[in-house]
Structure formats: C-alpha cells, structure tokens
Scaffold this active site. Structure first.
Site, PDB file in Angstrom:
ATOM      1  N   ASP A   1      -3.076  -6.751 -11.950  1.00  0.00           N
ATOM      2  CA  ASP A   1      -4.089  -6.141 -11.050  1.00  0.00           C
ATOM      3  C   ASP A   1      -5.544  -6.806 -11.202  1.00  0.00           C
ATOM      4  O   ASP A   1      -6.307  -6.396 -10.124  1.00  0.00           O
ATOM      5  CB  ASP A   1      -4.185  -4.681 -11.294  1.00  0.00           C
ATOM      6  CG  ASP A   1      -3.369  -3.596 -10.861  1.00  0.00           C
ATOM      7  OD1 ASP A   1      -2.388  -4.008 -10.220  1.00  0.00           O
ATOM      8  OD2 ASP A   1      -3.296  -2.420 -11.169  1.00  0.00           O
TER       9      ASP A   1
ATOM     10  N   ASP B   1       6.561   0.289  -8.479  1.00  0.00           N
ATOM     11  CA  ASP B   1       5.422   0.453  -9.364  1.00  0.00           C
ATOM     12  C   ASP B   1       5.713   1.298 -10.419  1.00  0.00           C
ATOM     13  O   ASP B   1       6.798   2.046 -10.279  1.00  0.00           O
ATOM     14  CB  ASP B   1       4.074   0.705  -8.577  1.00  0.00           C
ATOM     15  CG  ASP B   1       2.830   0.144  -9.134  1.00  0.00           C
ATOM     16  OD1 ASP B   1       2.810  -0.253 -10.418  1.00  0.00           O
ATOM     17  OD2 ASP B   1       1.765   0.209  -8.566  1.00  0.00           O
TER      18      ASP B   1
HETATM   19  C1  GLA Z   1      -1.003  -0.139  -9.390  1.00  0.00           C
HETATM   20  C2  GLA Z   1      -0.691  -1.613  -8.784  1.00  0.00           C
HETATM   21  C3  GLA Z   1      -1.704  -1.793  -7.794  1.00  0.00           C
HETATM   22  C4  GLA Z   1      -1.506  -0.720  -6.724  1.00  0.00           C
HETATM   23  C5  GLA Z   1      -2.000   0.693  -7.169  1.00  0.00           C
HETATM   24  C6  GLA Z   1      -1.605   1.558  -6.093  1.00  0.00           C
HETATM   25  O1  GLA Z   1      -2.280  -0.220 -10.005  1.00  0.00           O
HETATM   26  O2  GLA Z   1      -0.903  -2.506  -9.855  1.00  0.00           O
HETATM   27  O3  GLA Z   1      -1.503  -3.129  -7.245  1.00  0.00           O
HETATM   28  O4  GLA Z   1      -0.168  -0.884  -6.004  1.00  0.00           O
HETATM   29  O5  GLA Z   1      -1.219   0.809  -8.474  1.00  0.00           O
HETATM   30  O6  GLA Z   1      -2.037   2.909  -6.843  1.00  0.00           O
END
Ligand code: GLA
Length: 751
Positions: A519, A455
């Site tokens: 997301d 990420d």
């Molecule tokens: C980001 C990712 C999510 C999740 C969060 C965790 O927003 O896109 O899918 O993994 O971080 O903190």
C-alpha cells in the site's frame, strides 16, 4: 543434486551445486566416515563409525542419535521414536500434489519410499526436477499404516544439509506499507528461524530466502535460494550444527499444528523449491524470476500483456459518485490507460470500512445502473473494467454476518476480535467456500468485468482449535475456492492483494498471476519494497502504481516522473485524482504511458538485476534486460553537495558489441526551483505563490537529454559518463537534475 542411499539405508543429499556431468563423480562426492566422531552415538554396530548425528539426511526424525532439530516429528500411542529406512525408488511423470498448488513443467519426479517397520508408517520423498529452469521441488507425503492414529506435529517440506561456507541468510521482513526489507545476517552455530504465524504468509517474513557464501555479492559468488509454494503459516529454519553442517528446512509452521492420521490416511506437505547459483544474488534471482514465469504462473497468463491500470483508491477512497467515476474514466482513457479498476466502497452499505463486507450487491445509490453501466462506459472509452473485492471477510454491520454469524473464525468462548472492523470467514467450511465462489461469480457475471483485485485485510485470531490443522485447512479451502474461480473465469485477470503484500507468495501466484506489492506508493519506499521482491519474484507479478506527488503514506513529495521511474519496473498503474492534474501533469502521464507501452515487454517480462545499491554508490541502479534491449534506472537518495561523477553502468552486455543509449526526458517543475525561478522568469514569481503555481501548471523545464553509442565493455566497466548533476551553480539543458528521490531511465539497444 547427488542423492545417496547409505549402507544403513538412509537418504542423504551428498551434493547440491553446479551441474555434474557423470555418475563417475559420485564416489568422490560422497562422504566417508572412517572413524566416527567423539560423543556421537553409533547407529549400527556393524558400521560403528556412522552416526545419524552427522549424516546429511533428506529428512530427520528424533531419537536415534541425530541431535539437530528434526524436520519431522511424529508420535503414536507407542511413542515418538521413528526410524525410517529406504525401501524403493521410482522415477515417474510428475503428478500434481492433491489439494495444493504444484508448479508445472517439471521434467521428471523421483519418489523415494522409506518405511518405519515397527511403527508402520511410510514416508514418500518427492523430488521434482525443473530441468530447464535449474530448480528442484521437494515435498513429503506421510502415510499411516498402523491401526493406531499417528500424530504429526512437524512436517517440513524438505531438509537439505550442506557444508558450512560461512553463509549469510538473506530474508525479506516487514510490516504494512513497509514490505520486503532485505535483511542479511551471518549464520553462526545454533538455529535461526524465519516464520509467519498469523495465518497468512505475511508481510512480516516472506517465505522466500537465500543463502550467500562469504564474499558473494550481487554479481558473483555462491548463493542458494528457497521458497515455499504456500500461503499460510510457514517456517524456514537454519541450523549450523556441531559439525558445522548447515541444516536447511522449510515448510508449514509447526506452531499450533497437529495432524492426526487414522490407518490408511496420508498427509502431504506443500512443495518447497530450491535453486543454486554461483553468479551471486542476481544469478539466483534470475533463476527464481524465470521459474515463477515459466512454472508457477498459469499458462493462460504467461503471454498475457498486462494492461496499464487506473485504480480510484488513493484518489477517492470511499467517497465517490458515479459522475466522479465517469469523469475519472474519461481522463484515464485520454491518458492511455487500458483498464479502469473500481476499488473498495461500491457494494452494500460501505461508505467507510466499518460496514458492508460480505454484502456483494452493488450500492445503487452510489452507482445507479450498477456495475454493468460502468463497464459499458469503460468499453465506450476502449478500456477494460475491473473491480475490488474482499471475499474472505465480513463486517459485523452486514447482512451476511447477521444471517450467518457461525461462518466466522471464532472459538465460541470469547468475543472474536476485529481487524479493520472485520471478521474473517472460516474458509475451511465447505458452505463458506461455496458462498465465496457464488458471490464472486455473481459479481463477475453481472457486468463485463475482466479483472478482479482480491483483497485480504486482516490476519487470523480466535482460532477454534489448536494445535490442529485449522490454519492449513483454511489455506486448502482458499486454494479450492481460487482453483474453482480461476477455472470458471479463465479470461479474468486476478490480482492478489492483502493490505498490499501480506500474502505475497508462490501459492497465491499459482492462481493469480499478479500481486499488489504494497500500500506504500511513495517512490523512495517503493525502491526498497521492489528491490526486495525482485530477489525472488519476477517483474511480471508485481503491480506498482504512480500516485499523487505527496505520498499518502509518507507525506513525502516526489515528482510524477520519479514515481514512474520506479513503478515502471513491473506492471504499471495510476492511483491519483486525475481531475486534479495540471496540463503539464497530463502531458507527463500521457508521455509515461506511451513510453511504457513502447517498452512494455521489457518492463513486464524482462529479467531484473540490481546493478548498484545505495550502500555501494550514491546512485542506485537497476536494469531490466531481454535480448538486445535493456533499460537502466538510476535513482538518487538525497541530493549531494558537489555530487560525484556518475556513470551509466550495467550487466550482461556483450563486451565487443555496440549499444545505442538514450535517456528518457522528464518534466521538471518550475516549483522545484522555488525563488530561483526568478533568475529566468520575466515576471516575479513568489516562492509557493499563486502566480508560480499558475505558471508551473502550464510550463515546465525539460530534463537533460543524453544519448550516444558505446561498447558493451564500456557499459560493463562503468565508463559512460552521465552529464553533470545539479550542483547549485546554474541550470541549463545539459544539467542532470535529479534532486532528492529523483530518477532517470535509459533505454539501450544493441546495434
Ligand atoms: C487495502 C488495499 C488497498 C485498497 C484498500 C481498500 O488496504 O491494499 O489497495 O484496496 O484495501 O479498502
């Protein structure tokens, strides 16, 4: 592509379009300039009619009569006028660009060398031919041979100048949870720019774009498509000049950019790719989908069947314990999930997003026995185990930051600002690269971890030195880290994520074969996010999850099946609390996973097309096709009163062949009918009452089933009637109830 060296020794693309057959065509396709034009300047008195103002040059500098925006801006102590002339051409076996990802599988590489004899600078134009994919790659190499340093402030990877055919520009713009919106604007005279300046390729403006000739649509008409194999700041510019020629450029964003070259040094740009189709946006998208699968994704992932994932993020966020994870694992395995992914919150002191990034040791209070104990339990359930990391970041509240505050991106003058409470490590520094490689390696070696979600949840700020190569050096550092890790862990499946799709590009896909698109897991939003992505990227790289019925991001309610109908186009996963499922939900999900596995090859490796969108029809239709098999998805926006007839319709069927089609049966909740459930219920069920919930947890209604045999011609012309939609006049086994944001899948096979 027909490249011409003009009598003035300029490199000009005269033609880029449908395949040519003979060099004899070259003369007819080459422009002539018998008299010159108006106020344009004469480049050379011996050929007074020729001006750089209207030559279709493959790269352009300023100061010699070309008044369009240059693709290359250079300067040294003697000034900023650079006039390159062609020197030599070489066709060679394709060679990788040093330090930057290079799509593989090119059949040949053409290198044209151009020199600036006064300024002593050499330009190498590299053309890669991906013959079986109908794609060209282009990048630029600049060498300084002057004893004085050379400054580069703009170096686009390519320029292509094509005649105006009233093009529209189609780009993907967005923001967090709202990626890949398709925007189409008519290109008029002047300049249009699509750009990212935040350090990542960004969810704001994806580097993929396409041009549509006037009248082109999804099925027909001329389209050009372009992308950049790069993950940092980028710029795509379109300029319709005074002579109605369209100048197309793409490359590193020149904003904040400056590279200085000493004598003997050189600079290479990332590769841009370009394609042409006369079969509309679908035709262009098919070329891009094949190219990414064949040439961008590393060979070891090409045939890798992507597992069905369970990820705990939307179910638990940071609030989990080992027993909770174990219970989710058990449920996931029972439903048919193949890979369990532990998301954020397993390390350091991370109970919320203000702590712990940078401290990559397991939090043994939360997970006694460590990651190994979890990967062992996953193995007992015949599942693989995966993990989330955000290796480029630190929280101020972390041991890592306290030990190495000098590692973050900062200008040492201002207090650096945070995004999601975190700083960004400066990956242009070798010691930071080593730290990242070591910490990721340690985690991967600590248990049987065969998947990593990487990420990147903030954009850059407080850059130390601009203009400079700071942003570019960061990306080079990142690529070096990714290459080291991908090489050391060839069996780990890496998934790229940046708050969803904030760094979704061909550079990242060159190392990591799949990407978390957004997301936003609301199925209706996801329809748009995926529709945009699939214009330029294949299903195999897009991972999509079915989440709880009430969307976290929109608070919109949709059924699990409606979510599956969209999420199944790509790599399927689940991201909801499995312990909260009713027995009907469990059956529904188990059925979805079984259906997906049965057709996985199609959903992951098939070719996606848009059949109809909401501006054309009240039902939007996608299809995915491979060989004799097709799946068509039909999607409803809002339920209409007295809905019009709908048809099963698709593309690329053989007119005279016969196909069998069948709908996927879905579960329809009794709750969907509200108080109307009483028309069929022996006991009174108060709308939204406890009894209704109890009954709905155990009993559902089944959607209509429709199957039959039809010819390709009938499918191509939309002749197959779908059964009557819900019209408020009654319900039986043949009524097709989609409702707001509902969908249905149909499997078709040639017989
Ligand atoms: C980001 C990712 C999510 C999740 C969060 C965790 O927003 O896109 O899918 O993994 O971080 O903190």
């Amino acid at each position: 592509m027909l490249i011409h060296i003009t009598p003035n020794k300029k490199v000009v693309t005269e033609y880029f379009g449908s395949r040519l057959f003979s060099l004899k065509e070259a003369t007819a396709l080459t422009r002539t300039y018998p008299t010159g034009q108006g106020t344009s300047l004469t480049y050379d008195e011996e050929t007074p009619a020729v001006s750089l103002d209207y030559l279709k040059a493959d790269f352009a500098t300023a100061g010699r009569g070309d008044y369009a925006w240059p693709s290359l801006i250079l300067s040294n102590k003697d000034g900023g006028v650079f006039d390159f002339i062609f020197q030599s051409a070489e066709v060679r076996k394709p060679q990788n660009i040093v330090g930057l990802p290079t799509p593989h599988g090119a059949s040949e590489e053409l290198v044209l060398t151009c020199v600036e004899p006064v300024m002593k600078v050499t330009i190498l134009l590299h053309y890669f031919v991906y013959e079986s994919n109908d794609v060209f790659g282009r990048y630029l190499e600049i060498k300084n041979e002057n004893e004085f340093p050379l400054a580069i402030t703009r170096a686009e990877s390519f320029q292509l100048v094509i005649p105006n055919r009233e093009y529209s520009l189609v780009t993907l713009y967005g923001s967090w949870a709202n990626e890949n919106n398709v925007e189409e604007v008519r290109i008029g005279h002047g300049r249009l720019v699509n750009e990212s300046t935040c350090g990542l390729s960004s969810n704001r403006h994806n580097p993929f774009f396409l041009l549509k000739e006037k009248g082109a649509n999804a099925q027909k008409g001329v389209c050009y498509g372009f992308n950049l194999v790069y993950s940092g700041n980028h710029e795509e510019s379109l300029e319709l000049d005074a002579f109605s020629s369209l100048h197309i450029q793409s490359g590193i964003s020149p904003l904040y950019f400056r590279k200085s070259l000493v004598k003997g040094a050189s600079f290479v740009t990332p590769m841009a790719i370009m394609a042409y189709s006369k079969e509309g946006t679908n035709g262009l998208s098919h070329i891009m989908q094949h190219f990414v699968n064949d040439c961008v994704i590393q060979a070891q992932y090409k045939e890798m069947v992507r597992p069905v994932v369970y990820n705990n993020w939307e179910a638990t966020m940071f609030d989990f314990s080992k027993p909770k994870l174990v219970s989710l694992m058990k449920k996931a395995a029972d439903l048919g999930v193949e890979l369990f992914v532990l998301d954020d919150g397993w390390f350091g002191s991370r109970d919320d997003d203000s702590h712990g990034l940078g401290d990559w040791e397991v939090n043994s209070k939360k997970i006694p026995g460590g990651l190994k104990s979890l990967s062992d339990i996953a193995a007992l359930h015949h599942m693989r185990f995966g993990i989330w990391m955000e290796p480029e970041m630190v929280n101020e509240e972390s041991k890592c930051y306290k030990a190495h505050p000098e590692w973050i991106i900062q200008d040492h003058l201002h207090k650096p600002i945070k995004g999601r409470h975190q700083f960004m490590l400066d990956l242009s520094k070798k010691e930071v690269q080593d730290f990242v490689v070591d910490s990721v390696s340690e985690v991967l070696n600590s248990a049987d971890i065969t998947y990593l979600k990487w990420d990147c949840n903030r954009m850059m700020s407080d850059f130390p030195l601009v203009p400079s190569t700071f942003f570019h050096d960061y990306i080079l550092g990142l690529y070096s880290v990714l290459a080291r890790l991908a090489f050391t862990f060839p069996d780990v499946l890496f998934e790229n994520c940046a708050s969803g799709g904030n760094r979704f590009d061909l550079g990242m896909l060159s190392y990591f074969p799949q990407s978390w698109l957004s997301d936003d897991t609301d199925s209706f939003q996801r329809y748009y996010i995926q529709s945009g992505a699939y214009l330029g990227y294949p299903l195999s790289v897009c991972s999509n999850h079915v989440s709880a019925k009430t969307s976290n991001q929109m608070l919109r309610k949709s059924s699990l099946d409606a979510k599956f109908d969209i999420a199944s186009f790509g790599i399927l996963g689940y991201e909801l609390d499995l312990n909260d499922l009713t027995s009907i939900d469990e059956k529904t999900i188990a059925g979805q996973i079984a259906y997906y596995k049965e057709h996985r090859d199609l959903f992951q490796m098939g070719v996606w097309s848009e059949v109809k969108n909401f501006s054309e029809s009240h039902l939007a239709l996608w299809q995915v096709q491979s060989g004799d098999e097709t799946i068509i998805g039909t999607f409803e926006k809002l339920q209409e009163p007295a809905p019009e007839e709908s048809h099963l319709e698709g593309l690329n069927f053989k007119g005279d062949a016969l196909y069998h089609f069948s709908s996927r049966q879905e579960s329809i909740s009794l709750k969907k009918f509200g108080h109307l459930a009483n028309l069929a219920s022996p006991v009174h069920l108060k709308e939204e009452g406890v009894l209704q919930s109890i009954v709905a947890a155990k009993k559902d209604m089944k959607s209509e089933e429709q199957e039959g045999t039809v010819s390709g011609n009938a499918l191509l012309s939309g002749g197959v009637f779908l059964s009557q939609e819900w019209s408020g006049t009654g319900y039986n086994k043949d009524v097709r109830l989609l409702g707001d944001f509902g969908g249905r899948l149909y499997y078709l096979k040639k017989i």
